[in-house]
Design an enzyme around this catalytic site. Structure first.
Site, PDB file in Angstrom:
ATOM      1  N   LYS A  22     -62.173 -32.713  43.599  1.00 34.67           N
ATOM      2  CA  LYS A  22     -61.723 -32.537  44.670  1.00 34.67           C
ATOM      3  C   LYS A  22     -61.358 -33.398  45.226  1.00 34.67           C
ATOM      4  O   LYS A  22     -59.923 -33.783  45.818  1.00 34.67           O
ATOM      5  CB  LYS A  22     -63.053 -33.089  45.224  1.00 34.67           C
ATOM      6  CG  LYS A  22     -63.288 -32.935  47.146  1.00 34.67           C
ATOM      7  CD  LYS A  22     -64.145 -32.832  47.220  1.00 34.67           C
ATOM      8  CE  LYS A  22     -65.045 -34.304  47.161  1.00 34.67           C
ATOM      9  NZ  LYS A  22     -65.055 -35.832  48.500  1.00 34.67           N
ATOM     10  N   ASN A  23     -61.580 -35.089  44.538  1.00 30.50           N
ATOM     11  CA  ASN A  23     -61.265 -36.302  44.765  1.00 30.50           C
ATOM     12  C   ASN A  23     -60.068 -36.393  44.532  1.00 30.50           C
ATOM     13  O   ASN A  23     -58.878 -37.098  45.385  1.00 30.50           O
ATOM     14  CB  ASN A  23     -61.677 -37.633  44.900  1.00 30.50           C
ATOM     15  CG  ASN A  23     -63.144 -37.510  45.947  1.00 30.50           C
ATOM     16  OD1 ASN A  23     -62.854 -37.015  46.543  1.00 30.50           O
ATOM     17  ND2 ASN A  23     -63.891 -38.873  45.149  1.00 30.50           N
ATOM     18  N   ARG A  94     -62.848 -38.043  55.808  1.00 27.59           N
ATOM     19  CA  ARG A  94     -62.056 -39.274  55.865  1.00 27.59           C
ATOM     20  C   ARG A  94     -60.748 -38.497  55.204  1.00 27.59           C
ATOM     21  O   ARG A  94     -59.815 -39.429  55.547  1.00 27.59           O
ATOM     22  CB  ARG A  94     -62.706 -40.409  55.417  1.00 27.59           C
ATOM     23  CG  ARG A  94     -62.249 -41.723  54.766  1.00 27.59           C
ATOM     24  CD  ARG A  94     -63.077 -42.224  54.348  1.00 27.59           C
ATOM     25  NE  ARG A  94     -62.395 -43.488  54.013  1.00 27.59           N
ATOM     26  CZ  ARG A  94     -62.385 -44.527  54.436  1.00 27.59           C
ATOM     27  NH1 ARG A  94     -62.938 -44.687  55.701  1.00 27.59           N
ATOM     28  NH2 ARG A  94     -61.666 -46.017  53.702  1.00 27.59           N
ATOM     29  N   CYS A 118     -68.018 -39.236  55.257  1.00 23.80           N
ATOM     30  CA  CYS A 118     -69.630 -39.405  55.059  1.00 23.80           C
ATOM     31  C   CYS A 118     -70.216 -40.467  55.452  1.00 23.80           C
ATOM     32  O   CYS A 118     -69.988 -41.772  56.645  1.00 23.80           O
ATOM     33  CB  CYS A 118     -69.364 -39.385  53.351  1.00 23.80           C
ATOM     34  SG  CYS A 118     -69.626 -38.536  52.306  1.00 23.80           S
ATOM     35  N   ARG A 123     -66.856 -47.978  56.345  1.00 25.50           N
ATOM     36  CA  ARG A 123     -65.442 -47.351  55.487  1.00 25.50           C
ATOM     37  C   ARG A 123     -64.407 -47.816  56.632  1.00 25.50           C
ATOM     38  O   ARG A 123     -63.315 -46.477  57.033  1.00 25.50           O
ATOM     39  CB  ARG A 123     -65.152 -45.845  55.088  1.00 25.50           C
ATOM     40  CG  ARG A 123     -66.908 -45.833  54.333  1.00 25.50           C
ATOM     41  CD  ARG A 123     -67.398 -44.891  54.078  1.00 25.50           C
ATOM     42  NE  ARG A 123     -66.208 -44.003  53.165  1.00 25.50           N
ATOM     43  CZ  ARG A 123     -65.841 -42.725  52.348  1.00 25.50           C
ATOM     44  NH1 ARG A 123     -66.538 -42.222  52.738  1.00 25.50           N
ATOM     45  NH2 ARG A 123     -65.436 -42.676  51.331  1.00 25.50           N
ATOM     46  N   PRO A 124     -64.123 -49.010  56.707  1.00 19.95           N
ATOM     47  CA  PRO A 124     -62.257 -48.760  56.895  1.00 19.95           C
ATOM     48  C   PRO A 124     -61.655 -48.367  56.467  1.00 19.95           C
ATOM     49  O   PRO A 124     -61.426 -48.392  55.419  1.00 19.95           O
ATOM     50  CB  PRO A 124     -62.973 -50.501  57.546  1.00 19.95           C
ATOM     51  CG  PRO A 124     -63.643 -50.734  56.771  1.00 19.95           C
ATOM     52  CD  PRO A 124     -64.150 -50.424  56.109  1.00 19.95           C
ATOM     53  N   VAL A 125     -60.213 -48.626  57.265  1.00 20.67           N
ATOM     54  CA  VAL A 125     -58.634 -48.083  56.440  1.00 20.67           C
ATOM     55  C   VAL A 125     -58.053 -49.945  56.795  1.00 20.67           C
ATOM     56  O   VAL A 125     -56.782 -49.087  56.662  1.00 20.67           O
ATOM     57  CB  VAL A 125     -58.234 -46.876  57.645  1.00 20.67           C
ATOM     58  CG1 VAL A 125     -59.508 -45.994  56.761  1.00 20.67           C
ATOM     59  CG2 VAL A 125     -58.105 -46.986  58.933  1.00 20.67           C
ATOM     60  N   ASP A 126     -58.579 -50.942  56.696  1.00 21.82           N
ATOM     61  CA  ASP A 126     -57.891 -52.083  57.079  1.00 21.82           C
ATOM     62  C   ASP A 126     -56.378 -52.373  55.789  1.00 21.82           C
ATOM     63  O   ASP A 126     -55.647 -52.585  56.317  1.00 21.82           O
ATOM     64  CB  ASP A 126     -57.669 -53.005  57.443  1.00 21.82           C
ATOM     65  CG  ASP A 126     -59.131 -53.490  56.233  1.00 21.82           C
ATOM     66  OD1 ASP A 126     -59.895 -52.044  55.802  1.00 21.82           O
ATOM     67  OD2 ASP A 126     -60.052 -54.256  55.966  1.00 21.82           O
ATOM     68  N   LEU A 127     -57.128 -51.525  54.545  1.00 23.95           N
ATOM     69  CA  LEU A 127     -55.803 -52.060  53.751  1.00 23.95           C
ATOM     70  C   LEU A 127     -54.921 -51.622  53.744  1.00 23.95           C
ATOM     71  O   LEU A 127     -53.999 -51.386  53.356  1.00 23.95           O
ATOM     72  CB  LEU A 127     -56.272 -51.809  52.492  1.00 23.95           C
ATOM     73  CG  LEU A 127     -57.894 -52.808  51.990  1.00 23.95           C
ATOM     74  CD1 LEU A 127     -58.417 -52.387  50.440  1.00 23.95           C
ATOM     75  CD2 LEU A 127     -57.766 -54.504  52.335  1.00 23.95           C
ATOM     76  N   ASP A 308     -70.336 -42.601  42.599  1.00 25.04           N
ATOM     77  CA  ASP A 308     -70.013 -40.816  42.971  1.00 25.04           C
ATOM     78  C   ASP A 308     -71.130 -40.629  42.095  1.00 25.04           C
ATOM     79  O   ASP A 308     -71.256 -39.628  42.321  1.00 25.04           O
ATOM     80  CB  ASP A 308     -68.902 -40.390  43.938  1.00 25.04           C
ATOM     81  CG  ASP A 308     -68.528 -40.365  44.110  1.00 25.04           C
ATOM     82  OD1 ASP A 308     -68.427 -41.081  45.778  1.00 25.04           O
ATOM     83  OD2 ASP A 308     -67.261 -40.066  44.504  1.00 25.04           O
ATOM     84  N   ILE A 330     -70.527 -50.954  45.792  1.00 30.31           N
ATOM     85  CA  ILE A 330     -68.968 -50.099  46.168  1.00 30.31           C
ATOM     86  C   ILE A 330     -69.155 -50.179  47.610  1.00 30.31           C
ATOM     87  O   ILE A 330     -68.179 -50.411  48.429  1.00 30.31           O
ATOM     88  CB  ILE A 330     -68.256 -48.677  45.698  1.00 30.31           C
ATOM     89  CG1 ILE A 330     -68.308 -48.784  43.724  1.00 30.31           C
ATOM     90  CG2 ILE A 330     -67.096 -48.564  46.126  1.00 30.31           C
ATOM     91  CD1 ILE A 330     -67.440 -50.151  43.775  1.00 30.31           C
ATOM     92  N   ARG A 400     -69.125 -29.506  50.802  1.00 27.17           N
ATOM     93  CA  ARG A 400     -67.939 -30.165  50.935  1.00 27.17           C
ATOM     94  C   ARG A 400     -67.603 -30.142  49.328  1.00 27.17           C
ATOM     95  O   ARG A 400     -66.120 -30.416  49.327  1.00 27.17           O
ATOM     96  CB  ARG A 400     -68.336 -31.570  51.415  1.00 27.17           C
ATOM     97  CG  ARG A 400     -68.528 -31.123  53.233  1.00 27.17           C
ATOM     98  CD  ARG A 400     -69.200 -32.732  53.266  1.00 27.17           C
ATOM     99  NE  ARG A 400     -67.039 -33.167  53.270  1.00 27.17           N
ATOM    100  CZ  ARG A 400     -67.390 -34.526  53.063  1.00 27.17           C
ATOM    101  NH1 ARG A 400     -68.845 -35.140  53.885  1.00 27.17           N
ATOM    102  NH2 ARG A 400     -66.672 -35.222  52.630  1.00 27.17           N
TER     103      ARG A 400
END
Ligand code: UD1
Length: 423
Positions: A22-23, A94, A118, A123-127, A308, A330, A400
């Protein structure tokens, strides 16, 4: 909302075919946006998440040919008609945020809602955004949307990630393939899905080296063509069924599973007293009659123990002989399965990022609730090992990420039934 009824206590015996990852599939689908000719993906997992990504791509103008039930998906992004990914679609998953980089690289601008996903932490997206800025993009955040523009194209850059992020590594790589000049990603994530994405991109004309190591070099090219690519087997699905077999007993062959992607899990399973043998067709997992031993777990970026698989391994440790310490490094807030496992008779205490799991002789069936994707499947594993009936509510989380779960487990002897509607 569906629920699953599981009558535990019996072993698993048989063959479980492992689906495409999936990923990986989600990022390969985003990669199609970079290609001006069709990209055909095979071994595609039929999941709520991948179907959802297909819907988003269609909204952007991609022609998606993916018949129901088929594992072959053809994505034709010759023309892109929209560069806007709305809140309604991105908040639900996401990974849809990953269309931003390809749109920015190919079209020069994009407006993408900030993601949801999830419930396992902030879970930011700054990077991700810093990487695009380093490549010369202008980024503005307005009313929950990221507006990114690089009207004269992205420029190659040297990007040092302050910590390892799978999503940011993949996203930066997706954008850099069409940038002008060389991009170097340092402290890149090394997950097998990243190497898979690079192989696919290279097969349609990208020039990426080092994917799968902490330093990735990308020489920008002016366009990507099309081609065919086969998604790698899902190591998390394979690891989940390996743990399920360990918890329930019996012997399963995980068809297509690659041992090299699961080294840390296999080490932990062996320490726990589980037999894992790599064969030509996949991995054979069996549990001898002896007890499961308690083993400590520290999640870490690949090749460390995958976050996971933390919930699933915790389910196994609930019936181990002894006490194990499980540390989640994580994500914060990724122990929501612990109280649910306790409802089945487990003895787990959570303190911050650490869970102490004292093994018990026998779990007992109960009503439990799925909270996120991997947490849900840990409840299924515990239910398989428990005495009596367990009802897992809110199984849409499972849909999912696990293709035909009841069928795959059912064929190995599990007594598992899906019921429509929850209480
Ligand atoms: C991906 C996987 C997910 C897996 C995770 C870690 C997909 C679709 N999802 O998620 O199943 O659990 O890798 O193996 O592939 N972070 C920041 N800022 C950022 C990006 C991340 O602070 O810009 C933090 C996250 O909150 C988290 C950590 O970094 O604490 C690692 O996250 P990351 O590796 O990015 O995970 P995802 O790519 O979201």
């Amino acid at each position: 909302m569906d629920r699953l009824s599981i009558h535990g206590g019996g072993p698993l015996n048989g063959v479980i075919p492992i689906s495409g990852a999936k990923n990986s599939a989600l990022k390969l689908m985003a990669a199609a946006l970079l290609c001006d000719q069709p990209l055909q993906l095979s071994s595609m997992p039929n999941l709520a998440d991948t179907r959802f990504m297909a819907r988003l791509l269609e909204q952007l103008g991609v022609r998606v040919d993916w018949p129901a039930g088929s594992s072959v998906c053809r994505l034709d992004a010759e023309t892109i008609s929209s560069t806007i990914a709305p809140y309604d679609l991105v908040r639900k998953m996401r990974a849809t945020f990953n269309v931003l980089g390809p749109l920015l690289a190919r079209i020069g601008h994009a407006t993408v809602s900030l993601p949801g996903g999830c419930a396992i932490g902030a879970r930011p997206v700054d990077l991700h955004l810093k990487a695009f800025e380093a490549m010369g993009a202008d980024i503005v955040i307005e009313q929950g949307y990221v507006k990114a523009a690089a009207l004269r194209g992205l420029k190659g850059a040297h990007i040092l990630f302050p910590f390892v992020s799978v999503g940011a590594t993949e996203h930066a790589m997706l954008a850099a393939v069409l940038a002008d000049g060389e991009t170097v990603l340092e402290n890149a994530a090394c997950e097998p899905e990243i190497a898979d994405l690079a192989f696919c991109l290279n097969s349609v004309g990208a020039r990426i080296t080092g994917a799968g190591t902490p330093i990735i070099r990308i020489q920008g090219v002016s366009r990507l063509g099309g081609g065919r690519y086969d998604v790698i087997p899902d190591r998390i699905e394979a690891g989940t069924y390996a743990i399920a077999a360990a918890a329930a007993g019996g012997e399963v062959l995980l068809e297509g599973a690659r041992g090299e992607d699961l080294v840390s899990l296999i080490d932990h399973l062996r320490l726990a007293g589980v037999r894992v043998v790599a064969e030509e067709r996949g991995l054979r997992v069996s549990r001898a009659d002896g007890p499961i031993h308690a083993v400590d777990v520290d999640t870490a970026p690949h090749p460390g123990f995958p976050t996971d698989l933390q919930a699933q391994f915790m389910a196994l440790m609930t019936i181990a002989d002894g006490t194990s310490l499980i540390r989640e490094n994580i994500f914060e807030n990724r122990f929501m399965h612990a109280p649910e496992l306790n409802r089945l008779g487990a003895d787990i205490t959570v303190r911050g990022r650490e869970a102490t799991v004292r093994g018990v002789r026998q779990l007992k069936g109960a009503q439990v609730m799925a909270t996120d994707l991997r947490a849900s499947v840990s409840l299924v594993i515990a239910a398989l090992a428990a005495e009596g009936e367990t009802m897992v509510n809110r199984v849409y989380h499972l849909d999912r990420g696990f293709e035909r779960l009841e069928e795959k487990l059912g064929r190995c002897g599990a007594r598992i039934t899906r019921l429509s509607g929850s209480i």
